[in-house]
Scaffold this motif. Sequence first.
Motif, PDB file in Angstrom:
ATOM      1  N   PRO A  64       0.823  -1.207   0.000  1.00  0.00           N
ATOM      2  CA  PRO A  64       0.000   0.000   0.000  1.00  0.00           C
ATOM      3  C   PRO A  64       0.858   1.258   0.000  1.00  0.00           C
ATOM      4  N   TYR A  65       0.484   2.219  -0.802  1.00  0.00           N
ATOM      5  CA  TYR A  65       1.265   3.454  -0.965  1.00  0.00           C
ATOM      6  C   TYR A  65       1.332   4.229   0.350  1.00  0.00           C
ATOM      7  N   LEU A  66       2.549   4.675   0.699  1.00  0.00           N
ATOM      8  CA  LEU A  66       2.743   5.410   1.949  1.00  0.00           C
ATOM      9  C   LEU A  66       2.463   6.888   1.713  1.00  0.00           C
ATOM     10  N   ILE A  67       1.420   7.390   2.365  1.00  0.00           N
ATOM     11  CA  ILE A  67       1.081   8.801   2.201  1.00  0.00           C
ATOM     12  C   ILE A  67       2.040   9.664   2.992  1.00  0.00           C
ATOM     13  N   GLY A  68       2.346   9.213   4.189  1.00  0.00           N
ATOM     14  CA  GLY A  68       3.276   9.989   5.003  1.00  0.00           C
ATOM     15  C   GLY A  68       3.454   9.341   6.359  1.00  0.00           C
ATOM     16  N   GLN A  87      -8.902  11.279   0.557  1.00  0.00           N
ATOM     17  CA  GLN A  87     -10.229  11.038   1.117  1.00  0.00           C
ATOM     18  C   GLN A  87     -10.269   9.750   1.932  1.00  0.00           C
ATOM     19  N   GLU A  88      -9.436   8.776   1.521  1.00  0.00           N
ATOM     20  CA  GLU A  88      -9.454   7.476   2.204  1.00  0.00           C
ATOM     21  C   GLU A  88      -8.021   7.118   2.575  1.00  0.00           C
ATOM     22  N   PHE A  89      -7.853   6.660   3.805  1.00  0.00           N
ATOM     23  CA  PHE A  89      -6.503   6.250   4.208  1.00  0.00           C
ATOM     24  C   PHE A  89      -6.581   5.385   5.454  1.00  0.00           C
ATOM     25  N   CYS A  90      -5.426   4.895   5.853  1.00  0.00           N
ATOM     26  CA  CYS A  90      -5.368   4.006   7.025  1.00  0.00           C
ATOM     27  C   CYS A  90      -4.177   4.427   7.868  1.00  0.00           C
ATOM     28  N   ILE A  91      -4.407   4.622   9.160  1.00  0.00           N
ATOM     29  CA  ILE A  91      -3.328   5.020  10.067  1.00  0.00           C
ATOM     30  C   ILE A  91      -2.970   3.834  10.941  1.00  0.00           C
ATOM     31  N   LYS A  92      -1.687   3.519  11.044  1.00  0.00           N
ATOM     32  CA  LYS A  92      -1.306   2.398  11.931  1.00  0.00           C
ATOM     33  C   LYS A  92       0.029   2.657  12.603  1.00  0.00           C
ATOM     34  N   PRO A  93       0.202   2.099  13.806  1.00  0.00           N
ATOM     35  CA  PRO A  93       1.485   2.229  14.496  1.00  0.00           C
ATOM     36  C   PRO A  93       2.532   1.357  13.819  1.00  0.00           C
ATOM     37  N   ALA A  94       3.765   1.874  13.699  1.00  0.00           N
ATOM     38  CA  ALA A  94       4.805   1.124  12.990  1.00  0.00           C
ATOM     39  C   ALA A  94       5.138  -0.181  13.703  1.00  0.00           C
ATOM     40  N   GLN A  95       5.033  -0.194  15.025  1.00  0.00           N
ATOM     41  CA  GLN A  95       5.441  -1.404  15.748  1.00  0.00           C
ATOM     42  C   GLN A  95       4.278  -2.090  16.442  1.00  0.00           C
ATOM     43  N   GLY A  96       3.078  -1.862  15.904  1.00  0.00           N
ATOM     44  CA  GLY A  96       1.913  -2.507  16.515  1.00  0.00           C
ATOM     45  C   GLY A  96       1.824  -3.969  16.114  1.00  0.00           C
ATOM     46  N   SER A  97       0.906  -4.671  16.744  1.00  0.00           N
ATOM     47  CA  SER A  97       0.661  -6.049  16.335  1.00  0.00           C
ATOM     48  C   SER A  97      -0.774  -6.394  16.672  1.00  0.00           C
ATOM     49  N   GLY A  98      -1.277  -7.414  16.018  1.00  0.00           N
ATOM     50  CA  GLY A  98      -2.630  -7.883  16.302  1.00  0.00           C
ATOM     51  C   GLY A  98      -3.704  -6.846  16.007  1.00  0.00           C
ATOM     52  N   GLY A  99      -3.439  -5.950  15.067  1.00  0.00           N
ATOM     53  CA  GLY A  99      -4.475  -5.002  14.652  1.00  0.00           C
ATOM     54  C   GLY A  99      -4.696  -3.852  15.620  1.00  0.00           C
ATOM     55  N   SER A 112     -13.965  16.527   9.126  1.00  0.00           N
ATOM     56  CA  SER A 112     -14.654  15.400   9.755  1.00  0.00           C
ATOM     57  C   SER A 112     -14.369  14.134   8.943  1.00  0.00           C
ATOM     58  N   PHE A 113     -14.044  13.042   9.670  1.00  0.00           N
ATOM     59  CA  PHE A 113     -13.634  11.807   8.993  1.00  0.00           C
ATOM     60  C   PHE A 113     -14.628  10.697   9.300  1.00  0.00           C
ATOM     61  N   ILE A 114     -14.796   9.794   8.320  1.00  0.00           N
ATOM     62  CA  ILE A 114     -15.692   8.655   8.537  1.00  0.00           C
ATOM     63  C   ILE A 114     -14.837   7.404   8.723  1.00  0.00           C
ATOM     64  N   LYS A 115     -15.029   6.731   9.866  1.00  0.00           N
ATOM     65  CA  LYS A 115     -14.260   5.523  10.140  1.00  0.00           C
ATOM     66  C   LYS A 115     -14.823   4.355   9.342  1.00  0.00           C
ATOM     67  N   GLY A 116     -14.044   3.274   9.290  1.00  0.00           N
ATOM     68  CA  GLY A 116     -14.477   2.088   8.578  1.00  0.00           C
ATOM     69  C   GLY A 116     -15.809   1.564   9.084  1.00  0.00           C
ATOM     70  N   SER A 117     -16.036   1.733  10.365  1.00  0.00           N
ATOM     71  CA  SER A 117     -17.263   1.211  10.959  1.00  0.00           C
ATOM     72  C   SER A 117     -18.456   2.139  10.704  1.00  0.00           C
ATOM     73  N   GLY A 118     -18.218   3.305  10.060  1.00  0.00           N
ATOM     74  CA  GLY A 118     -19.304   4.229   9.759  1.00  0.00           C
ATOM     75  C   GLY A 118     -19.391   5.383  10.731  1.00  0.00           C
ATOM     76  N   LEU A 152      -5.755   3.426   1.510  1.00  0.00           N
ATOM     77  CA  LEU A 152      -6.720   2.405   1.897  1.00  0.00           C
ATOM     78  C   LEU A 152      -6.660   1.258   0.892  1.00  0.00           C
ATOM     79  N   ILE A 153      -6.787   0.057   1.426  1.00  0.00           N
ATOM     80  CA  ILE A 153      -6.872  -1.094   0.533  1.00  0.00           C
ATOM     81  C   ILE A 153      -8.350  -1.339   0.235  1.00  0.00           C
ATOM     82  N   HIS A 154      -8.671  -1.495  -1.053  1.00  0.00           N
ATOM     83  CA  HIS A 154     -10.054  -1.848  -1.425  1.00  0.00           C
ATOM     84  C   HIS A 154     -10.073  -3.330  -1.662  1.00  0.00           C
ATOM     85  N   PHE A 155     -10.717  -4.036  -0.762  1.00  0.00           N
ATOM     86  CA  PHE A 155     -10.574  -5.481  -0.832  1.00  0.00           C
ATOM     87  C   PHE A 155     -11.344  -6.058  -2.002  1.00  0.00           C
TER      88      PHE A 155
END
Lengths: 327, 556
Positions: A64-68, A87-99, A112-118, A152-155
Amino acid sequence: MLGFVKQALSRYANPLDLMHFGIMGMNQRNVNYIGRYNPRRLFPLVDNKLLTKRMAMEYGVNSPYLIGTVEDVHDIDNILEILGDKQEFCIKPAQGSGGKGILVITGRQGDSFIKGSGQNINMHDLRRHLSNILAGLFSLGGKQDIALIEDLIHFDNVFAGYSYEGVPDTRVIVFKGFPVMCMMRLSTKASDGKANLHQGAVGVGICIRTGRAVRAVQHNAPIRMHPDTGKDLFKLKVPHWDEVLTLAASCYGMSGLGYIGTDIVLDKDRGPMLLELNARPGLAIQTANNAGLVPRLRLIEALPRRLSLNPQERVAFAKEHFGVYLE
Amino acid sequence: MVSRGLFYIVTAILFVTGLLFMIYQHVTFEVPFLPGDQREVWSVEAKVEFDPTGNGAATVDFSLPAVQPGFTQLSQSTASVGFGTSYVMKQNNSYVEWTKRNPLGLQTLYYRAEFLRDDSATASSMTIPELKQNTEPEPFATAMREIADAAMQRSSNPFSFTVQTIDELKRQPEIASLLLSQYRREELIVHILELAKIPARIVSVLDLEDARRNRALSSRIAVFDGQHYEIFDPQSGVSGVRDNQLIWKNHDGSLLDVQGGQNAHVSFSILRNSVAAAQAGSLKVQAALAAGEDIVSLSIASLPLEEQSLFKNILLLPIGVIIVVFLRIIIGVKTSGTFMPVLIAMAFLETSLLVGLIGFVSIVAIGLVVRSWLSHLNLLLVARISAVIITVIAIIGAISLFTYKIGLTEGIKVTFFPMIILSWTIERMSILWEEEGYKEVLKQGGGSLFVAVCAYLAMSSAAIQHLTFNFLGLQLIILSLVLIMGNYTGFRLFELKRFRPLSDKIKNQLNGDEKELEADRLKAERQNIKKLFPDTRPRDYFRRDKEEYKSRQDKD
Ligand SMILES: Nc1ncnc2c1ncn2[C@@H]1O[C@H](COP(=O)(O)OP(=O)(O)O)[C@@H](O)[C@H]1O
Ligand SMILES: [Mg+2]
């Protein structure tokens, strides 16, 4: 008395059988494979998603392309600049695990942002989440961390109905650059949308030759239908199968780790993409495939050392030897 | 990577060296491998410290331990750099006297003695104190008399009078606090006994507990009825000396006299050794023969006592470690934190098993509750851990205070728990709880506790303590075993259970279009590959190169 002993013994497998089937145990994995083929100094490359991603970009491995990145408080203030007009993106910790700490944003109206869960969140919530990531709230042992922002990955729609809430990912074990065993992990209601097998996710063994489902297990027991959606798991067939395997195989040359688990997701538009690497892949994949890992690994160990193959050739070798279905 | 062969050779050398060490010690020093019928030998070391006043000579007199029923003194010795030592009598009491002309800086003197617990010993150096007249000033004399009168009413003999006096002091707190503002408790009781014409004396006793350092003497009161005497605790009024109480000073002289010095201070280190009953007998004889000589030579006995008692616990650690390694690698027990169970087991050694278990479970349980509340606050890790540490300390404090108040002195020993380690355990378990649910917490917590109990049982066994303390070679053997286990690649016991369904399934069912078992097919293919590429090992290359080289040379 004798009956009692017999009954107790009947709950344990015969170690000779296990050895014959080539089932790998924890000790063997640690000593003979991780210890021998994964140099300790390379572990940070896979434990840190930013390093993995940089490496993938360098080697032209699709991810997935790194925005920043957000590395300090200053970056949090500048978050709007970093995001641009995404408009769509995903934020994650570099050293996280288990989601943990993963925030998926699927839409945006100004601040204002809309989360995956709505759910809707505002700028303030977003900043707070980022500073939590930086402070190490989600990383192992509470180490300070940085946040990645990626596309964001579009599955891919082919998996619709195979997974409850979460998205399925494909785990391929790659040994010395050969894909040796593969499984898909499908989240369920029981696993709370997470793809962890011991939390109740479904593991589906995948035939290396064809990408078709071999067997499905949940909680160590075989199943046929997805417990929540009722979909026939044996009809599952991974599309772009050759590309998935080639992508997995090329992770070897890139990381230098001999024994890794690669997590691959399928994007609707961009095809298979590397999500993360794992230097200590688990053993449950054997149960999902109804086969032991050791015979496959030893076949590859028997290959002459001077033989150097490119990823396509390695995939071809794996498909020839490790297939379960003929086509 | 180190080659396998070298590894096994090193391991074998370690094992054999350790074994030879043990055999050597067994043969030359006749140290038995099994503890057998045990007798206790207590080694006590008194450490006297003082600052010289600066000008001139220093003379230090230190009272020698009393002769008493229940103990036979085996040996005594002193260590003191630059001091002259002699054993002297002062007013019929035995002292060791150290002398030096010009001491400079802090001076440290050691007196060391070994006592055999011996039920056949009956001699006593206790003398009957002469009865003194009570000449205390007013208003204390009246107050004392009041206590004495009340106690007299309720008692029938000198001993019950003593018990009642101690009781009465508790019953009349105003009078007691008046008197105690002027006198130390044991002094006060002796003065009250004077009023009733009962001879009594303050004696100093030492609580013998294994591997203790920095202990002080405590006061007891010896009360006489004619020839016969009994010892009382001035705080509780309990009578008698316990089995493991040694009377150090049983006379009216001073314990420590320093001329030409100040800030004098004495502290005791205690260590228990076990000797076989047979050996104990000969030790007694030897002690009688060569009084004053250091004869009992136990393996690390050449070290000062204080270091020895440290060593005793350190030498037990590898036993706990090897049990953890075994249970994790061979059995597959899950624990939280690799060596946390060993540290818990060490704490159990101090607290005794039951108290330890109750303490551990309640600390962790309360800690988890507090931690779950803390997690709502979104604290940073360092702050969170610190909060947990403080909580753990508070819990431990509360438990020891509470149990002490209700009279369970054992409870105070929960302070031996490793607090930082416990805090990390709580932190890790609470994360586990959030991520994997309570089942995993119970599994790992139970696993840790199980491992800790196993380690405790091993470390507290007399036979193992005997072996580790007396045979240093055992450490090498343990090291080699740990190395071997670190290389074990077979299945863990729990894995046999985990893979049972898989094993059944593979046996009964072939995958997909397969005609034979995959493992068998791959094995055949592997052998094919080996046939195709026969020279894959480095030494084969080497051999081939050599042959080529030779044939080229032959041609030339
Ligand atoms: N770029 C993304 N777009 C959408 N979902 C994502 C993205 N990255 C991660 N996820 C979701 O988060 C889950 C975990 O991501 P992963 O990178 O594997 O992190 P972890 O190491 O925490 O497992 C994935 O299975 C996926 O569902
Ligand atoms: Mg993942």
